[in-house]
Structure formats: C-alpha cells, structure tokens
Design a protein around this motif. Structure first.
Motif, mmCIF file in Angstrom:
data_model
loop_
_atom_site.group_PDB
_atom_site.id
_atom_site.type_symbol
_atom_site.label_atom_id
_atom_site.label_comp_id
_atom_site.label_asym_id
_atom_site.label_seq_id
_atom_site.Cartn_x
_atom_site.Cartn_y
_atom_site.Cartn_z
ATOM 1 N N ARG A 168 0.841 -1.202 0.000
ATOM 2 C CA ARG A 168 0.000 0.000 0.000
ATOM 3 C C ARG A 168 0.879 1.258 0.000
ATOM 4 O O ARG A 168 0.614 2.211 -0.749
ATOM 5 N N ASP A 169 1.921 1.244 0.823
ATOM 6 C CA ASP A 169 2.837 2.387 0.848
ATOM 7 C C ASP A 169 3.534 2.570 -0.505
ATOM 8 O O ASP A 169 3.741 3.701 -0.962
ATOM 9 N N ALA A 170 3.896 1.449 -1.129
ATOM 10 C CA ALA A 170 4.544 1.523 -2.442
ATOM 11 C C ALA A 170 3.617 2.170 -3.461
ATOM 12 O O ALA A 170 4.035 3.034 -4.245
ATOM 13 N N ILE A 171 2.334 1.777 -3.458
ATOM 14 C CA ILE A 171 1.365 2.354 -4.403
ATOM 15 C C ILE A 171 1.225 3.855 -4.173
ATOM 16 O O ILE A 171 1.275 4.661 -5.127
ATOM 17 N N ILE A 189 2.842 -0.068 -9.895
ATOM 18 C CA ILE A 189 1.593 0.020 -9.127
ATOM 19 C C ILE A 189 0.727 -1.207 -9.388
ATOM 20 O O ILE A 189 0.150 -1.797 -8.458
ATOM 21 N N ALA A 190 0.645 -1.601 -10.659
ATOM 22 C CA ALA A 190 -0.158 -2.785 -11.003
ATOM 23 C C ALA A 190 0.404 -4.035 -10.309
ATOM 24 O O ALA A 190 -0.358 -4.870 -9.790
ATOM 25 N N GLN A 241 0.275 -8.148 -6.058
ATOM 26 C CA GLN A 241 1.035 -8.843 -5.030
ATOM 27 C C GLN A 241 0.397 -8.697 -3.651
ATOM 28 O O GLN A 241 0.360 -9.641 -2.862
ATOM 29 N N GLY A 242 -0.123 -7.493 -3.388
ATOM 30 C CA GLY A 242 -0.699 -7.255 -2.071
ATOM 31 C C GLY A 242 -2.200 -7.435 -2.002
ATOM 32 O O GLY A 242 -2.801 -7.266 -0.928
ATOM 33 N N GLY A 243 -2.828 -7.756 -3.140
ATOM 34 C CA GLY A 243 -4.279 -7.912 -3.158
ATOM 35 C C GLY A 243 -5.000 -6.620 -2.787
ATOM 36 O O GLY A 243 -6.035 -6.648 -2.096
ATOM 37 N N ILE A 244 -4.495 -5.504 -3.261
ATOM 38 C CA ILE A 244 -5.055 -4.198 -2.905
ATOM 39 C C ILE A 244 -5.966 -3.723 -4.028
ATOM 40 O O ILE A 244 -5.538 -3.569 -5.183
ATOM 41 N N THR A 245 -7.226 -3.503 -3.692
ATOM 42 C CA THR A 245 -8.220 -3.093 -4.681
ATOM 43 C C THR A 245 -8.258 -1.573 -4.800
ATOM 44 O O THR A 245 -7.684 -0.844 -3.989
#
Length: 392
Positions: free
Chosen positions: A240-243, A266-267, A272-276
C-alpha cells in the motif's frame, strides 16, 4: 610536476654558467687572443716607415701590406681553433643540456599540458572515440583536476559500462568534493542509490535505504527518490505504501517512460498485495491513447510538439503533453492527471478535441506554434487507440 620544472631550470642555469665561465677563463688565460691584431698594427707601421724612408717602393709596400694581412688572419684563425678545442667539453655539455631540456619540456607538456584534451576532442569531432578512449580520458581528468564534476562524469560512464561498484566509489567522491549547500547533491545521491540497487543485483540494500531516506528528508518531492522509495516499500512487503509513493511520483513527474514504469509497478503492487481500487483509489481514471500519423512532410529534430485535449468553454487544455521529435512515433497517452493547471480534467468532460502543435526548440512560447493535426469529438475515456493525422 613543479619539482621537475625547478630541476630543469636549475640544470639550464648551471650549464649556461659553466659554458660562459669556461669561455671567459680561456680568454683570460691566453694573452695571445689579440695577437693577430697587434701583429697587424706593428707590421703596417713598419711598412709605412720603410716606404716613407725610401727603402721600399710603393708596389713593394702594397705587396707587404697584403702579406701582413694574410699573416694576421692566420694568427686569428689559429687562436679561434685553439679556443674551440679548449671549450670542447663545454660545448658538448651545452648540447646535452639542450637535448635534455627539449625532451623534458615535451614530456612535461604531455603530462601538464592539454595534449590529451586536444586528442580526445579531435576523436569526438571525428566520431572515432570508443568506450576505452572515453574511459581513459575521464580517468585522466580525474587524476589531473580531481574536481567534483570530473568524478561525476567518470561515475556516469561507469554506470553505462555496468561497473557499479566503481560507480558507487566515484559518486561518493563527488559527494566528498561538493559543498554541503550545493544544489547538485540531491541528484548525485539519487544516482548513487540507483547504482547501489544495480550493484546489489536489482535488490534493495541497507546503504541504499539510508541514502534514499536522506534524500527524501531534504527533497520530499524528488521524483526519482520517490520511485526508489516505492521499490524499498515493495521489497519490504509494504504494498500500500509503495502504491501511494509511486502515485505521488507520477503526479510530480513529467517523463513519459518513467510514468509507464511507475504504473507497471503500481499494477504489480496491487496484484502482489491484493489491494483493490476501493482500498487505494486509482490515480488515473480516464485515459486517451493516441498515435500520431504523419501523412505529409517529415519530422524535424529541431522541432517539439504539444499534444493536448481541449473542450469548449475552457481556455486551458484539460490534458497536455510535450513530446520531442525522437518520441514522435511512440504511443502517447493523455490522462486525467495531465491537466496543466487546476481546473477541469479528462474526468470532468465527456468528449474532447485533440490538437497537435509544432514549434521550434528555441521558441519562447511553444503554445504559439503551428497547428499540424487535429481530431475532433473524441471520448474522454476509451480503450481504443486513436490515430491523429499530422501534416508537417
């Protein structure tokens, strides 16, 4: 090299003093140096007296005068030859000194002069310089001048040669020689962090973390540093921080290829983190994919191009990008974050007109360039690639 110059000057002075001393001493020790002239005066006086007394005729006196002159010249030449023999070793020493000075001066010029600069410049003009020539010249500049800029050019060349450990050492030398208040320190630190990343086989290391953290304290909006911080966050599993970090870099950056790389990151972080997008909203919601198609004329390397989307009722474009002649053939994407100033974006309008303007690189105001292509009524959000016909 200064001691070498001093030694050469000392040798020159000592040799000259020795030669002059030898010549003067020989002249002082030999009282017959002017014997020819003295003999000539005495004999001429005697001939004149004999002629006046009547013991010689005029013809005999003239003949004797010629004989006297010949004898005086012989005496003078004999004295000169004797002097030459006596100062033989002095002349040998003088010749050796001249040879040493000429060779030494040429050698010092090669080391201290601008001969290497001239040779390298000529190779660059002839386009005959290879990688080895460039590396040799940059190492020579570092050894000779030892300035921050010389170390920086060497570090950049070492990165191109993928010699990352050497590049890291060179970047550290740049930082040592730069003033603490120098505006160039940030960029050098960023490039140092990149070299550390490559040197560690494209993985994050603790020294890299420390350098990036130091940069972001001084320059929190540095786009390249934000990109590296995103890599650090991704490597640590903080997706999340990376995005969020990469999204900030995209908003601040202008480089097209850099944006594509960040979007790819970002993709990967989302996957990888399952972040929607509900958890972290997408930065780009609307995009227009364009391809510039030259139907007349040719692209000039001296020109730049503005590609923008505009809508009725708003003077400023809702999305705009500047591209160079080298980027002309590459796909172009206008998005809702490409607005020039706060106001409407692609997300706020249903359709736009695409405009392509050409201007010279040296133009003060690119917006005053010539319109060379248009495409009307394009939807502001589409997965289709639109071709824009351009006449140059």
């Amino acid at each position: 090299m200064t001691p070498a110059w001093i030694i050469m000057i000392a040798v020159t002075v000592l040799c000259l003093l020795y030669v002059f001393r030898t010549i003067l001493r020989q002249r002082q020790d030999d009282p017959k140096d002017d014997a020819g002239q003295s003999f000539l005066k005495i004999r001429q006086q005697e001939v004149d007296e004999e002629l006046a007394s009547g013991r010689l005729t005029a013809h005999e006196a003239a003949q004797l005068q010629q004989d006297v002159i010949s004898e005086a010249e012989y005496i003078q030449e004999h004295g000169a030859l004797a002097l030459n023999r006596k100062v033989h070793w002095a002349r040998v020493l003088l010749a050796a000194m001249v040879a040493i000075i000429v060779v030494g001066a040429f050698t010092l010029y090669e080391r201290l002069g601008f001969a290497p600069d001239v040779r390298f410049t000529q190779k660059m003009l002839d386009q005959s310089a290879n990688d080895e020539d460039i590396s040799t010249f940059l190492n020579y500049r570092v050894e000779r001048y030892d300035r921050a800029e010389d170390w920086y050019y060497l570090a950049s060349e070492q990165v191109l040669a993928q010699d990352y450990p050497a590049a890291i050492a060179s970047y550290r030398m740049v930082l040592q020689k730069l003033d603490e208040a120098s505006a160039d320190r940030i960029n050098v630190q960023v490039e140092l962090a990149q070299a550390m990343f490559y040197a560690n086989h494209n993985t994050v290391s603790q020294p890299m973390r420390e350098v990036v953290a130091e940069v972001l304290v001084s320059a929190p909006n540095n786009v390249k540093a934000l990109g590296l911080q995103g890599i650090i966050d991704f490597d640590g599993g903080h997706y999340r921080d990376a995005i969020l970090t990469w999204q900030k870099a995209i908003q601040l950056g202008t480089d097209r290829q850099e944006r594509f790389d960040l979007l790819s990151g970002i993709a990967a972080a989302r996957k990888q983190g399952g972040i929607t997008e509900e958890q972290v909203p997408a930065l780009i919601s609307h995009r227009l994919q364009l391809k510039l198609d030259v139907v007349q004329g040719a692209v000039s390397p001296e020109d730049v191009y503005l590609v923008y989307a505009r809508t009725q009722g708003q003077a400023m474009p809702v999305a705009i990008q500047r591209i160079s002649a080298q980027e002309f053939d590459a796909p172009l994407v206008l998005t809702n974050i490409d607005n020039l100033m706060p106001g409407k974006t692609l997300a706020d309008v249903p359709s736009v007109d695409i405009v392509v303007k050409r201007a010279s690189k040296s133009a003060q105001d690119l917006s005053q360039g010539e319109i060379v292509g248009q495409l009307l009524s394009v939807p502001s959000r589409s997965d289709k690639i639109f071709k824009v016909k351009v006449s140059l």
